[in-house]
Design a protein around this motif. Structure first.
Motif, mmCIF file in Angstrom:
data_model
loop_
_atom_site.group_PDB
_atom_site.id
_atom_site.type_symbol
_atom_site.label_atom_id
_atom_site.label_comp_id
_atom_site.label_asym_id
_atom_site.label_seq_id
_atom_site.Cartn_x
_atom_site.Cartn_y
_atom_site.Cartn_z
ATOM 1 N N LEU A 40 0.833 -1.200 0.000
ATOM 2 C CA LEU A 40 0.000 0.000 0.000
ATOM 3 C C LEU A 40 0.866 1.249 0.000
ATOM 4 N N TYR A 41 1.985 1.182 0.763
ATOM 5 C CA TYR A 41 2.821 2.367 0.944
ATOM 6 C C TYR A 41 4.201 1.929 1.400
ATOM 7 N N GLU A 42 5.226 2.495 0.787
ATOM 8 C CA GLU A 42 6.575 2.265 1.309
ATOM 9 C C GLU A 42 7.140 3.580 1.797
ATOM 10 N N GLY A 43 7.468 3.635 3.079
ATOM 11 C CA GLY A 43 8.039 4.839 3.661
ATOM 12 C C GLY A 43 9.529 4.657 3.898
ATOM 13 N N LYS A 44 10.088 5.488 4.765
ATOM 14 C CA LYS A 44 11.526 5.469 4.987
ATOM 15 C C LYS A 44 11.950 4.269 5.844
ATOM 16 N N ALA A 45 11.082 3.853 6.758
ATOM 17 C CA ALA A 45 11.471 2.805 7.716
ATOM 18 C C ALA A 45 10.563 1.583 7.685
ATOM 19 N N LYS A 46 9.434 1.705 7.021
ATOM 20 C CA LYS A 46 8.469 0.605 7.045
ATOM 21 C C LYS A 46 7.755 0.472 5.697
ATOM 22 N N LYS A 47 7.134 -0.714 5.520
ATOM 23 C CA LYS A 47 6.233 -0.917 4.387
ATOM 24 C C LYS A 47 4.884 -1.315 4.962
ATOM 25 N N THR B 248 -4.330 1.361 20.877
ATOM 26 C CA THR B 248 -3.275 1.341 19.855
ATOM 27 C C THR B 248 -3.725 0.516 18.653
ATOM 28 N N HIS B 249 -3.004 0.661 17.556
ATOM 29 C CA HIS B 249 -3.369 -0.087 16.334
ATOM 30 C C HIS B 249 -2.863 -1.527 16.369
ATOM 31 N N TYR B 250 -2.041 -1.878 17.363
ATOM 32 C CA TYR B 250 -1.411 -3.201 17.407
ATOM 33 C C TYR B 250 -2.442 -4.322 17.578
ATOM 34 N N VAL C 40 -1.802 -4.777 12.144
ATOM 35 C CA VAL C 40 -2.328 -3.581 12.824
ATOM 36 C C VAL C 40 -3.707 -3.220 12.258
ATOM 37 N N ARG C 41 -4.431 -2.447 13.046
ATOM 38 C CA ARG C 41 -5.683 -1.890 12.536
ATOM 39 C C ARG C 41 -5.351 -0.843 11.473
ATOM 40 N N LYS C 42 -6.115 -0.830 10.397
ATOM 41 C CA LYS C 42 -5.917 0.204 9.370
ATOM 42 C C LYS C 42 -6.511 1.512 9.856
ATOM 43 N N LEU C 43 -5.693 2.542 9.940
ATOM 44 C CA LEU C 43 -6.152 3.852 10.423
ATOM 45 C C LEU C 43 -6.149 4.873 9.290
ATOM 46 N N GLU C 44 -7.000 5.888 9.427
ATOM 47 C CA GLU C 44 -6.882 7.126 8.648
ATOM 48 C C GLU C 44 -5.914 7.974 9.440
ATOM 49 N N LEU D 97 3.715 19.316 11.450
ATOM 50 C CA LEU D 97 2.989 18.845 10.269
ATOM 51 C C LEU D 97 3.839 17.780 9.589
ATOM 52 N N LYS D 98 3.259 16.579 9.373
ATOM 53 C CA LYS D 98 4.038 15.503 8.725
ATOM 54 C C LYS D 98 4.033 15.732 7.225
ATOM 55 N N ASP D 99 5.061 16.425 6.735
ATOM 56 C CA ASP D 99 5.172 16.757 5.315
ATOM 57 C C ASP D 99 6.650 16.938 4.970
ATOM 58 N N LEU E 275 5.177 10.439 18.322
ATOM 59 C CA LEU E 275 4.032 9.548 18.158
ATOM 60 C C LEU E 275 3.229 9.971 16.932
ATOM 61 N N GLU E 276 2.548 9.003 16.319
ATOM 62 C CA GLU E 276 1.618 9.308 15.226
ATOM 63 C C GLU E 276 0.277 8.663 15.540
ATOM 64 N N PHE E 277 -0.770 9.413 15.278
ATOM 65 C CA PHE E 277 -2.124 8.940 15.572
ATOM 66 C C PHE E 277 -2.951 8.862 14.299
HETATM 67 N N1 LIG Z 1 -2.276 1.755 11.437
HETATM 68 C C1 LIG Z 1 -1.926 2.465 10.359
HETATM 69 N N2 LIG Z 1 -2.782 2.590 9.312
HETATM 70 C C2 LIG Z 1 -2.426 3.312 8.213
HETATM 71 N N3 LIG Z 1 -1.240 3.937 8.080
HETATM 72 C C3 LIG Z 1 -0.354 3.856 9.084
HETATM 73 C C4 LIG Z 1 -0.659 3.123 10.276
HETATM 74 N N4 LIG Z 1 0.404 3.230 11.117
HETATM 75 C C5 LIG Z 1 1.317 3.995 10.492
HETATM 76 N N5 LIG Z 1 0.876 4.389 9.276
HETATM 77 C C6 LIG Z 1 1.595 5.216 8.275
HETATM 78 O O1 LIG Z 1 2.396 4.319 7.498
HETATM 79 C C7 LIG Z 1 3.668 4.885 7.195
HETATM 80 C C8 LIG Z 1 4.750 4.059 7.865
HETATM 81 O O2 LIG Z 1 5.923 4.015 7.136
HETATM 82 P P1 LIG Z 1 7.215 4.930 7.450
HETATM 83 O O3 LIG Z 1 8.362 4.222 6.835
HETATM 84 O O4 LIG Z 1 7.271 5.283 8.884
HETATM 85 O O5 LIG Z 1 6.796 6.200 6.576
HETATM 86 P P2 LIG Z 1 7.331 7.701 6.575
HETATM 87 O O6 LIG Z 1 8.654 7.679 5.920
HETATM 88 O O7 LIG Z 1 6.283 8.386 5.751
HETATM 89 O O8 LIG Z 1 7.337 8.131 8.013
HETATM 90 C C9 LIG Z 1 3.618 6.298 7.749
HETATM 91 O O9 LIG Z 1 3.202 7.196 6.738
HETATM 92 C C10 LIG Z 1 2.568 6.214 8.863
HETATM 93 O O10 LIG Z 1 1.946 7.457 9.109
#
Ligand SMILES: Nc1ncnc2c1ncn2[C@@H]1O[C@H](COP(=O)(O)OP(=O)(O)O)[C@@H](O)[C@H]1O
Ligand SMILES: [Mg+2]
Length: 235
Positions: free
Chosen positions: A7-14, A68-70, A81-85, A122-124, A178-180
């Protein structure tokens, strides 16, 4: 639970989709970045260590009624994890001055703050995560006023719980990010809680055990992460 589409690849996680529309698999990568992605590195096993540390801390917080989403561990490097907005906000709590706080104010690294400092960014990445306050969050329609109150309340509780959790293990929780997110408006703590997202010092020596070892080129990054995992395991 199986990984489906990425769905998404970020800097530390997929983040992967699963068979369930309201669950994701959060995969922890071995990559390390700093300076908003400009500095890159990695070490073998980092993903597994951060997954294990995050799991321990999410379970501890759930035990203290923090939503938590865990959900559960999928394997060494993955958790369900739970899928969050997600709210595009980074919430930072500081107990001891370090990092950008030291640069911004006339305050020395290591100075214990009178009360925990609560900050919002702001996360940008394109804007370099500028600092905001609650009124920006409302003006930009990032969250409702009630959600912002809940975020502040949960964040302060998480900081207090984790600060004493680490203190009992002879570790100082210097600060944490933290991120919510929300499900149908209901606020949950998401993302990760790991040495990538917290500053942790040894209580006796003040030695840094977190991602600052990478940011500041202090070496033995893996040793710091392993030491934190060792001290919080099996207790
Ligand atoms: N439960 C969740 N549901 C949807 N998105 C999430 C959830 N938990 C974390 N995320 C998002 O998934 C991404 C995690 O990947 P990360 O490598 O940390 O990305 P980034 O480089 O954008 O910080 C982040 O954008 C984070 O906000
Ligand atoms: Mg992230």
């Amino acid at each position: 639970m199986e990984r489906n589409k990425l769905l998404y690849e970020g800097k530390a996680k997929k983040m992967f989709q699963t068979d369930s529309p309201n669950r994701l698999i959060q995969h922890f990568k071995d990559d390390l970045t700093a300076l908003n992605g400009a500095k890159k590195g990695s070490f073998n096993g980092k993903g597994a260590i951060n997954c294990a540390i995050s799991e321990i801390l999410f379970k501890y917080l759930e035990g203290h009624y923090v939503p938590t989403h865990y959900i559960e561990r999928a394997n060494n490097t993955d958790m369900v994890v739970r899928k969050l907005e997600m709210f595009p906000i980074e919430v930072v709590l500081r107990n001891i001055a370090a990092g950008s706080m030291v640069k911004r104010f006339k305050i020395k690294e290591g100075e214990v703050l009178q009360t925990a400092v609560y900050e919002l960014y702001l996360k940008d990445d394109k804007l370099n995560d500028p600092m905001i306050n609650e009124s920006h969050a409302l003006a930009f329609n990032l969250a409702t006023a009630e959600q912002m109150r809940t975020i502040a309340q949960i964040a302060k509780k998480v900081n207090a719980l984790l600060r004493s959790f680490f203190e009992r293990r002879n570790l100082l929780l210097v600060d944490l990010k933290l991120e919510f997110g929300h499900i149908d408006g209901e606020v949950y703590l998401g993302d990760e809680i790991s040495p990538d997202t917290m500053r942790i010092w040894d209580k006796i020596s003040n030695i840094k055990l977190d991602k600052d070892r990478f940011r500041l080129d202090l070496g033995e990054i893996d040793k710091g992460y392993k030491e934190i995992l060792k001290r919080i395991s099996n207790v």
